[in-house]
Write a protein that holds these residues in place. Structure first.
Motif, PDB file in Angstrom:
ATOM      1  N   GLN A 126       0.820  -1.203   0.000  1.00 33.97           N
ATOM      2  CA  GLN A 126       0.000   0.000   0.000  1.00 33.97           C
ATOM      3  C   GLN A 126       0.859   1.260   0.000  1.00 33.97           C
ATOM      4  O   GLN A 126       0.536   2.243  -0.674  1.00 33.97           O
ATOM      5  CB  GLN A 126      -0.934  -0.015   1.205  1.00 33.97           C
ATOM      6  N   LEU A 127       1.948   1.243   0.740  1.00 34.03           N
ATOM      7  CA  LEU A 127       2.847   2.399   0.760  1.00 34.03           C
ATOM      8  C   LEU A 127       3.480   2.618  -0.612  1.00 34.03           C
ATOM      9  O   LEU A 127       3.592   3.757  -1.086  1.00 34.03           O
ATOM     10  CB  LEU A 127       3.933   2.197   1.820  1.00 34.03           C
ATOM     11  N   ALA A 128       3.898   1.522  -1.262  1.00 32.07           N
ATOM     12  CA  ALA A 128       4.488   1.648  -2.598  1.00 32.07           C
ATOM     13  C   ALA A 128       3.478   2.191  -3.595  1.00 32.07           C
ATOM     14  O   ALA A 128       3.804   3.039  -4.437  1.00 32.07           O
ATOM     15  CB  ALA A 128       5.020   0.288  -3.050  1.00 32.07           C
ATOM     16  N   VAL A 129       2.245   1.707  -3.520  1.00 32.50           N
ATOM     17  CA  VAL A 129       1.204   2.192  -4.422  1.00 32.50           C
ATOM     18  C   VAL A 129       0.900   3.662  -4.143  1.00 32.50           C
ATOM     19  O   VAL A 129       0.790   4.483  -5.056  1.00 32.50           O
ATOM     20  CB  VAL A 129      -0.070   1.333  -4.276  1.00 32.50           C
ATOM     21  N   HIS A 130       0.788   4.006  -2.862  1.00 32.02           N
ATOM     22  CA  HIS A 130       0.449   5.379  -2.487  1.00 32.02           C
ATOM     23  C   HIS A 130       1.511   6.369  -2.965  1.00 32.02           C
ATOM     24  O   HIS A 130       1.199   7.435  -3.498  1.00 32.02           O
ATOM     25  CB  HIS A 130       0.262   5.464  -0.974  1.00 32.02           C
ATOM     26  N   THR A 131       2.772   6.027  -2.772  1.00 34.18           N
ATOM     27  CA  THR A 131       3.848   6.935  -3.181  1.00 34.18           C
ATOM     28  C   THR A 131       4.031   6.971  -4.693  1.00 34.18           C
ATOM     29  O   THR A 131       4.763   7.824  -5.200  1.00 34.18           O
ATOM     30  CB  THR A 131       5.171   6.518  -2.521  1.00 34.18           C
ATOM     31  N   SER A 132       3.398   6.052  -5.422  1.00 41.38           N
ATOM     32  CA  SER A 132       3.498   6.050  -6.880  1.00 41.38           C
ATOM     33  C   SER A 132       2.457   6.951  -7.530  1.00 41.38           C
ATOM     34  O   SER A 132       2.521   7.181  -8.741  1.00 41.38           O
ATOM     35  CB  SER A 132       3.330   4.622  -7.416  1.00 41.38           C
ATOM     36  N   LEU A 133       1.509   7.433  -6.753  1.00 35.21           N
ATOM     37  CA  LEU A 133       0.420   8.239  -7.302  1.00 35.21           C
ATOM     38  C   LEU A 133       0.744   9.724  -7.199  1.00 35.21           C
ATOM     39  O   LEU A 133      -0.018  10.516  -6.636  1.00 35.21           O
ATOM     40  CB  LEU A 133      -0.889   7.915  -6.574  1.00 35.21           C
ATOM     41  N   LYS A 153       8.777  -4.231  -6.583  1.00 33.43           N
ATOM     42  CA  LYS A 153       9.542  -4.781  -5.469  1.00 33.43           C
ATOM     43  C   LYS A 153       8.619  -5.229  -4.349  1.00 33.43           C
ATOM     44  O   LYS A 153       8.825  -6.296  -3.739  1.00 33.43           O
ATOM     45  CB  LYS A 153      10.532  -3.746  -4.963  1.00 33.43           C
ATOM     46  N   ALA A 154       7.587  -4.436  -4.046  1.00 32.84           N
ATOM     47  CA  ALA A 154       6.634  -4.833  -3.009  1.00 32.84           C
ATOM     48  C   ALA A 154       5.862  -6.080  -3.415  1.00 32.84           C
ATOM     49  O   ALA A 154       5.600  -6.962  -2.588  1.00 32.84           O
ATOM     50  CB  ALA A 154       5.680  -3.679  -2.723  1.00 32.84           C
ATOM     51  N   LEU A 155       5.516  -6.191  -4.690  1.00 29.73           N
ATOM     52  CA  LEU A 155       4.829  -7.388  -5.175  1.00 29.73           C
ATOM     53  C   LEU A 155       5.741  -8.606  -5.122  1.00 29.73           C
ATOM     54  O   LEU A 155       5.295  -9.722  -4.821  1.00 29.73           O
ATOM     55  CB  LEU A 155       4.328  -7.156  -6.596  1.00 29.73           C
ATOM     56  N   ASP A 156       7.017  -8.422  -5.434  1.00 34.52           N
ATOM     57  CA  ASP A 156       7.975  -9.528  -5.324  1.00 34.52           C
ATOM     58  C   ASP A 156       8.075 -10.021  -3.880  1.00 34.52           C
ATOM     59  O   ASP A 156       8.144 -11.230  -3.637  1.00 34.52           O
ATOM     60  CB  ASP A 156       9.349  -9.085  -5.819  1.00 34.52           C
ATOM     61  N   THR A 178       3.453  -1.368 -13.001  1.00 28.26           N
ATOM     62  CA  THR A 178       4.785  -1.374 -13.607  1.00 28.26           C
ATOM     63  C   THR A 178       5.791  -0.494 -12.869  1.00 28.26           C
ATOM     64  O   THR A 178       6.967  -0.508 -13.230  1.00 28.26           O
ATOM     65  CB  THR A 178       4.700  -0.890 -15.068  1.00 28.26           C
ATOM     66  N   VAL A 179       5.367   0.252 -11.873  1.00 29.88           N
ATOM     67  CA  VAL A 179       6.286   1.120 -11.135  1.00 29.88           C
ATOM     68  C   VAL A 179       7.292   0.248 -10.376  1.00 29.88           C
ATOM     69  O   VAL A 179       6.905  -0.725  -9.716  1.00 29.88           O
ATOM     70  CB  VAL A 179       5.513   2.027 -10.162  1.00 29.88           C
ATOM     71  N   PRO A 180       8.594   0.546 -10.434  1.00 28.30           N
ATOM     72  CA  PRO A 180       9.606  -0.316  -9.796  1.00 28.30           C
ATOM     73  C   PRO A 180       9.367  -0.569  -8.317  1.00 28.30           C
ATOM     74  O   PRO A 180       9.509  -1.697  -7.850  1.00 28.30           O
ATOM     75  CB  PRO A 180      10.915   0.450 -10.040  1.00 28.30           C
ATOM     76  N   ARG A 181       9.001   0.460  -7.544  1.00 28.91           N
ATOM     77  CA  ARG A 181       8.796   0.241  -6.111  1.00 28.91           C
ATOM     78  C   ARG A 181       7.586  -0.665  -5.851  1.00 28.91           C
ATOM     79  O   ARG A 181       7.593  -1.450  -4.910  1.00 28.91           O
ATOM     80  CB  ARG A 181       8.646   1.577  -5.378  1.00 28.91           C
TER      81      ARG A 181
END
Length: 274
Positions: A87-94, A111-114, A105-108
């Motif tokens: 959620q943090l990675a998604v939030h900071t990607s917006l 990485k969170a999905l991995d 497709t955002v790298p961060r």
């Protein structure tokens, strides 16, 4: 000693045996605990499904809303601490309104999905990354080995029709092994059990557990649950189906229309988890 087609068929069989062992032998022990909604979504629908659940969770907390042309964006009026890694990675990607397929497709976010995938693999719900990739490499080597044998061995040599007929067997077995999903049998049983215990309710639940119930329903049922529990956010944010092709990048055409229009995304949607 000249090379014979049987050597190549044998090498292809050895690759098949190794790949079958990597795919079919049991891996890590299964954890009894029920995974969270994002992990369940990853098992059910792949990376995009996990990101959709993360977006719904952020929307429930009031930090994500819809943008124009089927995109999602952060709500600048709300300040809530986000601690979940995905959620943090998604939030900071917006940082700007974007479509769901672009968020994946955002790298961060990748990485969170991995990390989420590795947690599922450690619980025995997905085949481990190293074993999965090694098996795929071995399966790709099977047709290459057969083709190499056909090129090295003259087609006019004795027993060529028999060798050609037998060489199709490793190819068929390789295709069957390639079709094995990354999701394990334990994961399939888990999803079936969760669907039996958590059917979609006709009316959205209320109370303290309503948000978690909605998240788990979205993780298990995808679009059906999105349309039931967060219909406006799902429709306007491009969460339904394959999502919006729009990246949300504002393109201004001052000569014709001063309003921003969206550019199309060339990123592809998610899977399998695989």
């Amino acid at each position: 000693m000249p090379l014979d087609m049987w050597w190549f068929i044998g090498a292809a069989g050895a690759c098949l045996a190794a790949a079958a062992a990597l795919l079919l032998l049991p891996g890590a022990p299964v954890v009894v605990e029920t995974p969270g909604p994002q992990s369940v979504a990853l098992l059910r629908g792949g990376r995009r499904a996990a990101v959709v659940v993360a977006l719904v969770a952020l929307h429930q907390r009031g930090v994500v809303t819809t943008g124009r042309h089927g995109t999602v964006r952060t709500d600048g009026w709300t300040h809530v601490a986000v601690r979940d890694r995905l959620q943090l990675a998604v939030h900071t990607s917006l940082r700007r309104p974007v479509g769901v397929r672009v968020v994946v497709t955002v790298p961060r976010v990748q990485k969170a999905l991995d990390a989420l995938r590795d947690e599922c693999a450690a619980a025995g719900l997905l085949r481990a990354n190293a074993r999965w990739r090694a098996a795929r490499v071995l399966l790709c080597a099977v047709p290459l080995t057969i083709v190499a044998g056909l090129l090295v061995r003259p087609m006019t040599a004795p027993n060529t029709p028999l060798q050609l007929a037998i060489s199709t067997v490793p190819l068929a077995v390789a295709a069957a092994l390639w079709a094995i999903p990354r999701r394990t049998r334990a994961a399939r049983r888990l999803l079936e059990s969760l669907r039996e215990r958590r059917p979609i309710q006709r009316r959205p639940p209320r109370g303290a557990a309503a948000e978690q119930h909605a998240l788990m329903s979205v993780a298990l049922y995808g679009d059906r649950a999105l349309q039931r529990y967060v219909p406006h956010f799902a429709r306007d944010g491009g969460l339904l189906g394959h999502g919006s092709r729009n990246t949300g990048i504002a393109v201004f055409n001052t000569a014709a229309d001063p309003r921003p229009t969206g550019a199309e995304s060339f990123g592809c949607g998610a899977g399998s988890g695989d």
